[in-house]
Design a protein around this motif. Structure first.
Motif, PDB file in Angstrom:
ATOM      1  N   LYS A 133       0.956  -1.147   0.028  1.00 19.11           N
ATOM      2  CA  LYS A 133       0.008   0.034  -0.024  1.00 19.11           C
ATOM      3  C   LYS A 133       0.747   1.337  -0.028  1.00 19.11           C
ATOM      4  O   LYS A 133       1.999   1.397   0.836  1.00 19.11           O
ATOM      5  N   GLU A 134       0.547   2.023  -0.734  1.00 24.72           N
ATOM      6  CA  GLU A 134       1.405   3.440  -0.924  1.00 24.72           C
ATOM      7  C   GLU A 134       1.256   4.265   0.362  1.00 24.72           C
ATOM      8  O   GLU A 134       0.012   4.425   0.971  1.00 24.72           O
ATOM      9  N   VAL A 135       2.375   4.649   1.000  1.00 24.08           N
ATOM     10  CA  VAL A 135       2.348   5.175   2.437  1.00 24.08           C
ATOM     11  C   VAL A 135       2.891   6.813   2.063  1.00 24.08           C
ATOM     12  O   VAL A 135       3.862   6.890   1.574  1.00 24.08           O
ATOM     13  N   ASN A 136       2.081   7.500   2.805  1.00 26.24           N
ATOM     14  CA  ASN A 136       2.718   8.926   2.644  1.00 26.24           C
ATOM     15  C   ASN A 136       3.025   9.350   3.836  1.00 26.24           C
ATOM     16  O   ASN A 136       2.354   9.441   5.126  1.00 26.24           O
ATOM     17  N   THR A 137       4.249   9.722   3.941  1.00 25.42           N
ATOM     18  CA  THR A 137       4.901  10.060   5.204  1.00 25.42           C
ATOM     19  C   THR A 137       6.239  11.146   4.871  1.00 25.42           C
ATOM     20  O   THR A 137       6.883  11.070   3.887  1.00 25.42           O
ATOM     21  N   SER A 138       6.473  12.014   6.000  1.00 25.62           N
ATOM     22  CA  SER A 138       7.425  12.894   5.566  1.00 25.62           C
ATOM     23  C   SER A 138       8.883  12.321   6.289  1.00 25.62           C
ATOM     24  O   SER A 138       8.848  11.617   7.182  1.00 25.62           O
ATOM     25  N   LYS A 139       9.845  13.321   5.802  1.00 27.19           N
ATOM     26  CA  LYS A 139      11.101  12.779   6.358  1.00 27.19           C
ATOM     27  C   LYS A 139      11.124  13.356   7.931  1.00 27.19           C
ATOM     28  O   LYS A 139      11.691  12.515   8.685  1.00 27.19           O
ATOM     29  N   GLN A 140      10.363  14.398   8.305  1.00 24.53           N
ATOM     30  CA  GLN A 140      10.492  14.783   9.443  1.00 24.53           C
ATOM     31  C   GLN A 140       9.822  13.697  10.479  1.00 24.53           C
ATOM     32  O   GLN A 140      10.031  13.458  11.629  1.00 24.53           O
ATOM     33  N   GLU A 141       8.528  13.289  10.025  1.00 26.46           N
ATOM     34  CA  GLU A 141       7.827  12.089  10.626  1.00 26.46           C
ATOM     35  C   GLU A 141       8.841  11.140  11.129  1.00 26.46           C
ATOM     36  O   GLU A 141       8.973  10.395  12.339  1.00 26.46           O
ATOM     37  N   LEU A 142       9.481  10.680   9.865  1.00 23.91           N
ATOM     38  CA  LEU A 142      10.407   9.263  10.212  1.00 23.91           C
ATOM     39  C   LEU A 142      11.622   9.636  11.233  1.00 23.91           C
ATOM     40  O   LEU A 142      12.146   8.908  11.994  1.00 23.91           O
ATOM     41  N   GLU A 196      11.397  11.774  13.725  1.00 23.61           N
ATOM     42  CA  GLU A 196      10.741  11.771  15.015  1.00 23.61           C
ATOM     43  C   GLU A 196      10.640  10.481  15.616  1.00 23.61           C
ATOM     44  O   GLU A 196      11.052  10.320  16.556  1.00 23.61           O
ATOM     45  N   ALA A 197      10.449   9.528  14.679  1.00 22.56           N
ATOM     46  CA  ALA A 197       9.998   8.134  15.201  1.00 22.56           C
ATOM     47  C   ALA A 197      11.489   7.523  15.389  1.00 22.56           C
ATOM     48  O   ALA A 197      11.655   6.847  16.461  1.00 22.56           O
ATOM     49  N   TYR A 198      12.342   8.025  14.501  1.00 21.94           N
ATOM     50  CA  TYR A 198      13.646   7.263  14.794  1.00 21.94           C
ATOM     51  C   TYR A 198      14.250   7.877  15.973  1.00 21.94           C
ATOM     52  O   TYR A 198      15.174   6.977  16.763  1.00 21.94           O
ATOM     53  N   ASN A 199      14.165   9.075  16.575  1.00 18.79           N
ATOM     54  CA  ASN A 199      14.797   9.438  17.517  1.00 18.79           C
ATOM     55  C   ASN A 199      13.985   9.156  18.808  1.00 18.79           C
ATOM     56  O   ASN A 199      14.802   9.098  19.893  1.00 18.79           O
ATOM     57  N   ALA A 236      25.041   1.215  16.053  1.00 16.50           N
ATOM     58  CA  ALA A 236      25.596   2.379  15.687  1.00 16.50           C
ATOM     59  C   ALA A 236      24.469   3.252  15.105  1.00 16.50           C
ATOM     60  O   ALA A 236      23.275   2.864  14.689  1.00 16.50           O
ATOM     61  N   ASP A 237      24.427   4.810  15.634  1.00 15.57           N
ATOM     62  CA  ASP A 237      23.371   5.582  15.124  1.00 15.57           C
ATOM     63  C   ASP A 237      23.524   6.138  13.666  1.00 15.57           C
ATOM     64  O   ASP A 237      23.863   7.373  13.521  1.00 15.57           O
ATOM     65  N   GLU A 238      23.132   5.135  12.620  1.00 12.30           N
ATOM     66  CA  GLU A 238      23.528   5.720  11.348  1.00 12.30           C
ATOM     67  C   GLU A 238      22.111   5.547  10.492  1.00 12.30           C
ATOM     68  O   GLU A 238      22.317   5.179   9.277  1.00 12.30           O
ATOM     69  N   GLY A 239      21.066   5.745  11.072  1.00  9.49           N
ATOM     70  CA  GLY A 239      19.836   5.784  10.312  1.00  9.49           C
ATOM     71  C   GLY A 239      19.409   4.334  10.182  1.00  9.49           C
ATOM     72  O   GLY A 239      19.865   3.279  10.913  1.00  9.49           O
ATOM     73  N   ALA A 240      18.082   3.981   9.282  1.00 12.47           N
ATOM     74  CA  ALA A 240      17.818   2.811   9.179  1.00 12.47           C
ATOM     75  C   ALA A 240      17.427   2.697   7.541  1.00 12.47           C
ATOM     76  O   ALA A 240      17.237   3.549   6.792  1.00 12.47           O
ATOM     77  N   LEU A 241      17.676   1.358   7.106  1.00 12.37           N
ATOM     78  CA  LEU A 241      17.397   1.067   5.832  1.00 12.37           C
ATOM     79  C   LEU A 241      16.024   0.797   5.678  1.00 12.37           C
ATOM     80  O   LEU A 241      15.377  -0.106   6.222  1.00 12.37           O
ATOM     81  N   LEU A 242      15.335   1.692   4.669  1.00 12.83           N
ATOM     82  CA  LEU A 242      13.886   1.541   4.428  1.00 12.83           C
ATOM     83  C   LEU A 242      13.614   0.342   3.230  1.00 12.83           C
ATOM     84  O   LEU A 242      14.381   0.398   2.409  1.00 12.83           O
ATOM     85  N   SER A 243      12.428  -0.336   3.710  1.00  8.71           N
ATOM     86  CA  SER A 243      12.371  -1.333   2.753  1.00  8.71           C
ATOM     87  C   SER A 243      11.576  -0.999   1.662  1.00  8.71           C
ATOM     88  O   SER A 243      10.713   0.178   1.376  1.00  8.71           O
ATOM     89  N   THR A 244      11.512  -1.766   0.558  1.00 12.98           N
ATOM     90  CA  THR A 244      10.732  -1.605  -0.734  1.00 12.98           C
ATOM     91  C   THR A 244       9.909  -2.946  -0.789  1.00 12.98           C
ATOM     92  O   THR A 244      10.442  -3.840  -0.508  1.00 12.98           O
ATOM     93  N   THR A 245       9.041  -2.987  -1.900  1.00 18.53           N
ATOM     94  CA  THR A 245       8.345  -3.927  -1.869  1.00 18.53           C
ATOM     95  C   THR A 245       8.604  -4.823  -3.268  1.00 18.53           C
ATOM     96  O   THR A 245       9.179  -4.212  -4.222  1.00 18.53           O
ATOM     97  N   ASP A 246       8.555  -6.029  -3.181  1.00 21.13           N
ATOM     98  CA  ASP A 246       8.979  -6.973  -4.330  1.00 21.13           C
ATOM     99  C   ASP A 246       7.746  -7.710  -4.785  1.00 21.13           C
ATOM    100  O   ASP A 246       8.057  -8.994  -5.232  1.00 21.13           O
ATOM    101  N   MET A 288       6.344   2.830  24.660  1.00 20.66           N
ATOM    102  CA  MET A 288       6.068   3.308  23.304  1.00 20.66           C
ATOM    103  C   MET A 288       4.513   3.828  23.068  1.00 20.66           C
ATOM    104  O   MET A 288       4.166   4.720  22.269  1.00 20.66           O
ATOM    105  N   GLU A 289       3.701   3.726  24.320  1.00 18.95           N
ATOM    106  CA  GLU A 289       2.608   4.107  24.219  1.00 18.95           C
ATOM    107  C   GLU A 289       2.584   5.708  24.445  1.00 18.95           C
ATOM    108  O   GLU A 289       3.245   6.096  25.152  1.00 18.95           O
ATOM    109  N   GLY A 290       1.862   6.413  23.324  1.00 16.05           N
ATOM    110  CA  GLY A 290       1.903   7.818  23.412  1.00 16.05           C
ATOM    111  C   GLY A 290       3.013   8.477  22.577  1.00 16.05           C
ATOM    112  O   GLY A 290       3.112   9.621  22.152  1.00 16.05           O
ATOM    113  N   ASN A 291       4.126   7.424  22.511  1.00 15.22           N
ATOM    114  CA  ASN A 291       5.419   7.973  21.544  1.00 15.22           C
ATOM    115  C   ASN A 291       5.168   8.036  19.964  1.00 15.22           C
ATOM    116  O   ASN A 291       4.297   7.366  19.501  1.00 15.22           O
ATOM    117  N   LYS A 292       5.987   8.912  19.385  1.00 15.01           N
ATOM    118  CA  LYS A 292       5.829   8.829  17.827  1.00 15.01           C
ATOM    119  C   LYS A 292       6.103   7.323  17.131  1.00 15.01           C
ATOM    120  O   LYS A 292       7.135   6.801  17.518  1.00 15.01           O
TER     121      LYS A 292
END
Length: 336
Positions: free
Chosen positions: A72-81, A83-86, A98-108, A280-284
């Motif tokens: 399903k196509e998901v609309n989200t912003s870099k800022q939202e991601l 915030e959730a990462y932080n 390591a605090d090096e971000g996360a690899l985002l998945s793609t569909t096959d 995580m309850e109440g967190n981004k």
């Protein structure tokens, strides 16, 4: 022809397609025990899906299913991601990741459908939505039996109307991810789903959610299901890919200790309640599948260290009724 005859099953049981827990050995053992084994291919790419199918085919000639997640196509912003990462940074620090971000998945997804056809898989099931008419047509042209997943009667009617051959009615008691695809999500018991399906759903019904005993199976069949789908009972099997700490938490449970959470993946799922779920309850939380991507390294490291307080331990409400053993032992207990 009954569902059992179509799928060449001795018993009206489908081993739930648990992505990340199901192994080739579990699917093979399920098929050989007279039930329908299922490959949980939702998080796999096409190449790994093919390898998994070949591994199963090398040890059994009996039918088995492959389960896919409908993208399903998901609309989200870099800022939202971000915030959730932080929010997760304290856990990354605690686990020395390591605090090096996360690899985002793609569909096959489309390539996986082609693999299922090329490998002559007999059954294909879907979760999180409905495949396109084109995909259903392709599968039917190759005589592949198709199964949808629904958590409400409204969803089940859509599964039926789009031309899929059977539907899994997933009650709110079920462990793991909800197969919901119509928002706002609803949480309906299996009993109410089976009651609501009478006179409306004419394709074969597969009951799922909290089924852990022979009596549960009999009740579901009497209520109109042609088969049941069982997950938690097989998570603790010898052939399961679940970690020992995960299996032990299920086997130690003396009552329902589960809760619904979106903390691990961004989609509602039922699992053994732990510190991470409470925190995580109440967190981004990022939308699915991105939250799953953001928590992946945390879950893997927690598993390595045996930190069940940070693990996604999916289980249904009747987890306290399951017993350890091989897949064959478990099937024997459910059918004796």
């Amino acid at each position: 022809m009954s569902l059992l005859e179509k799928l060449k099953m001795k018993w009206p049981i489908i081993q739930a397609p648990m992505a990340g827990v199901t192994t080739p050995e579990m699917v093979i053992a399920s098929a050989e025990a007279g039930i329908l084994g299922s490959i949980g291919a939702g998080y796999l790419n096409a190449d790994v899906t093919r390898e998994f199918i070949k591994a199963v085919k090398s040890e059994t000639t009996k039918p088995f299913a492959v389960n896919l997640f409908v993208p399903k196509e998901v609309n989200t912003s870099k800022q939202e991601l971000e915030e959730a990462y932080n929010v997760l940074k304290p856990y990354r620090k605690k686990l020395m990741i390591a605090d090096e971000g996360a690899l985002l998945s793609t569909t096959d997804f489309d390539a996986q459908v082609d693999v299922i056809i090329e490998e002559d898989v007999k059954v294909c099931s879907f979760t999180f939505g409905l495949p396109s008419g084109e995909v259903i047509k392709k599968l039917h042209e190759h005589e592949i039996f198709t199964i949808g997943t629904a958590t409400t009667i409204e969803e089940a009617l859509l599964v039926q109307d789009c031309g899929l051959d059977a539907v899994v009615l997933q009650g709110e008691e079920a462990g793991g991810h909800r197969g919901s695809f119509i928002e706002p999500y609803q949480f309906v018991s299996l009993q109410k789903l089976l009651e609501g399906a009478k006179g409306k759903i004419t394709i074969p019904i597969i009951a799922a959610g909290g089924i852990a005993t022979k009596e549960h199976i009999q009740q579901a069949i009497e209520a109109g299901a042609e088969a049941v789908q069982i997950g938690t009972a097989f998570v603790v099997s010898e052939e399961s890919g679940a970690s020992e700490v995960y299996k032990n938490q299920i086997l130690l449970a003396e009552e329902d200790v589960t809760a619904l959470t979106s903390a691990f993946s961004g989609k509602p799922a039922r699992g053994i309640e732990n510190d991470f779920m409470v925190f995580m309850e109440g967190n981004k939380i990022a939308p699915y599948p991105y939250q799953n991507d953001l928590t992946k390294t945390i879950r893997l490291r927690a598993e390595e260290l045996g930190f069940y307080s940070l693990l996604a331990m999916w289980a249904g409400k009747n987890l306290h009724l399951v017993e350890k053993g091989s897949v064959k032992d478990i099937v024997n207990r459910l059918t004796k």
